[in-house]
Write a protein that holds these residues in place. Sequence first.
Motif, mmCIF file in Angstrom:
data_model
loop_
_atom_site.group_PDB
_atom_site.id
_atom_site.type_symbol
_atom_site.label_atom_id
_atom_site.label_comp_id
_atom_site.label_asym_id
_atom_site.label_seq_id
_atom_site.Cartn_x
_atom_site.Cartn_y
_atom_site.Cartn_z
ATOM 1 N N LYS A 24 18.196 0.947 2.064
ATOM 2 C CA LYS A 24 17.051 0.275 2.676
ATOM 3 C C LYS A 24 15.796 0.566 1.868
ATOM 4 O O LYS A 24 15.651 1.640 1.307
ATOM 5 N N GLU A 25 14.883 -0.413 1.851
ATOM 6 C CA GLU A 25 13.657 -0.279 1.070
ATOM 7 C C GLU A 25 12.540 0.374 1.863
ATOM 8 O O GLU A 25 12.442 0.213 3.081
ATOM 9 N N GLY A 26 11.701 1.105 1.136
ATOM 10 C CA GLY A 26 10.524 1.714 1.729
ATOM 11 C C GLY A 26 9.444 1.899 0.693
ATOM 12 O O GLY A 26 9.671 1.695 -0.500
ATOM 13 N N ASN A 27 8.249 2.252 1.156
ATOM 14 C CA ASN A 27 7.167 2.529 0.220
ATOM 15 C C ASN A 27 6.044 3.283 0.907
ATOM 16 O O ASN A 27 5.971 3.370 2.131
ATOM 17 N N VAL A 28 5.181 3.817 0.071
ATOM 18 C CA VAL A 28 3.917 4.403 0.493
ATOM 19 C C VAL A 28 2.842 3.641 -0.264
ATOM 20 O O VAL A 28 2.855 3.594 -1.488
ATOM 21 N N ASP A 29 1.932 3.031 0.501
ATOM 22 C CA ASP A 29 0.885 2.203 -0.096
ATOM 23 C C ASP A 29 -0.471 2.857 0.176
ATOM 24 O O ASP A 29 -0.978 2.797 1.293
ATOM 25 N N PRO A 30 -1.060 3.514 -0.831
ATOM 26 C CA PRO A 30 -2.368 4.147 -0.645
ATOM 27 C C PRO A 30 -3.486 3.107 -0.700
ATOM 28 O O PRO A 30 -3.404 2.136 -1.458
ATOM 29 N N CYS A 31 -4.515 3.320 0.110
ATOM 30 C CA CYS A 31 -5.629 2.370 0.147
ATOM 31 C C CYS A 31 -6.937 3.132 0.336
ATOM 32 O O CYS A 31 -7.043 3.982 1.234
ATOM 33 N N TYR A 32 -7.920 2.821 -0.492
ATOM 34 C CA TYR A 32 -9.253 3.414 -0.359
ATOM 35 C C TYR A 32 -10.080 2.549 0.578
ATOM 36 O O TYR A 32 -10.129 1.329 0.429
ATOM 37 N N ILE A 33 -10.745 3.166 1.542
ATOM 38 C CA ILE A 33 -11.599 2.459 2.491
ATOM 39 C C ILE A 33 -13.051 2.770 2.134
ATOM 40 O O ILE A 33 -13.556 3.864 2.433
ATOM 41 N N ALA A 34 -13.714 1.819 1.477
ATOM 42 C CA ALA A 34 -15.074 2.044 0.984
ATOM 43 C C ALA A 34 -16.063 2.324 2.103
ATOM 44 O O ALA A 34 -16.955 3.165 1.946
ATOM 45 N N GLU A 35 -15.928 1.634 3.233
ATOM 46 C CA GLU A 35 -16.872 1.788 4.334
ATOM 47 C C GLU A 35 -16.924 3.224 4.859
ATOM 48 O O GLU A 35 -17.960 3.694 5.322
ATOM 49 N N THR A 36 -15.800 3.910 4.819
ATOM 50 C CA THR A 36 -15.741 5.278 5.337
ATOM 51 C C THR A 36 -15.559 6.315 4.237
ATOM 52 O O THR A 36 -15.447 7.506 4.530
ATOM 53 N N ASN A 37 -15.489 5.852 2.989
ATOM 54 C CA ASN A 37 -15.277 6.729 1.841
ATOM 55 C C ASN A 37 -14.057 7.627 2.061
ATOM 56 O O ASN A 37 -14.104 8.843 1.880
ATOM 57 N N SER A 38 -12.960 6.999 2.499
ATOM 58 C CA SER A 38 -11.743 7.752 2.809
ATOM 59 C C SER A 38 -10.515 6.966 2.365
ATOM 60 O O SER A 38 -10.623 5.836 1.902
ATOM 61 N N TYR A 39 -9.374 7.584 2.537
ATOM 62 C CA TYR A 39 -8.115 6.952 2.180
ATOM 63 C C TYR A 39 -7.237 6.824 3.410
ATOM 64 O O TYR A 39 -7.339 7.619 4.353
ATOM 65 N N GLU A 40 -6.370 5.820 3.375
ATOM 66 C CA GLU A 40 -5.296 5.724 4.349
ATOM 67 C C GLU A 40 -4.028 5.367 3.589
ATOM 68 O O GLU A 40 -4.093 4.825 2.486
ATOM 69 N N PHE A 41 -2.911 5.694 4.179
ATOM 70 C CA PHE A 41 -1.629 5.487 3.529
ATOM 71 C C PHE A 41 -0.710 4.757 4.495
ATOM 72 O O PHE A 41 -0.444 5.253 5.590
ATOM 73 N N LEU A 42 -0.260 3.580 4.085
ATOM 74 C CA LEU A 42 0.690 2.829 4.889
ATOM 75 C C LEU A 42 2.090 3.292 4.509
ATOM 76 O O LEU A 42 2.496 3.200 3.350
ATOM 77 N N LEU A 43 2.804 3.842 5.479
ATOM 78 C CA LEU A 43 4.180 4.292 5.275
ATOM 79 C C LEU A 43 5.095 3.205 5.800
ATOM 80 O O LEU A 43 4.997 2.814 6.959
ATOM 81 N N TYR A 44 5.989 2.698 4.965
ATOM 82 C CA TYR A 44 6.880 1.608 5.341
ATOM 83 C C TYR A 44 8.320 1.982 5.030
ATOM 84 O O TYR A 44 8.607 2.531 3.956
#
Length: 81
Positions: A24-44
């Motif tokens: 099965k496929e999966g991924n981790v997609d990192p994303c920078y959020i400029a408005e909050t100067n932070s990161y979030e990571f979508l785990l799929y």
Amino acid sequence: MKAKDIKKKIAEIASLFGFEYNGKEGNVDPCYIAETNSYEFLLYYDGNETTVYDMDSVMNTPFIDGKSLNEVADDLIITEM
């Protein structure tokens, strides 16, 4: 690939980290959020998603058949990084 190497690669925040586990496929997609100067990571994995906000959660959230990246790192087939 060892868990520490996976963590280091994802922490670079350069691109999607794709993998396969148990056919099965999966991924981790990192994303920078400029408005909050932070990161979030979508785990799929296998059609399910969750969002976390730090590297410890990326490595320890059980989103891969009930297991974390730390637990299955040696068994992943890396498809994109």
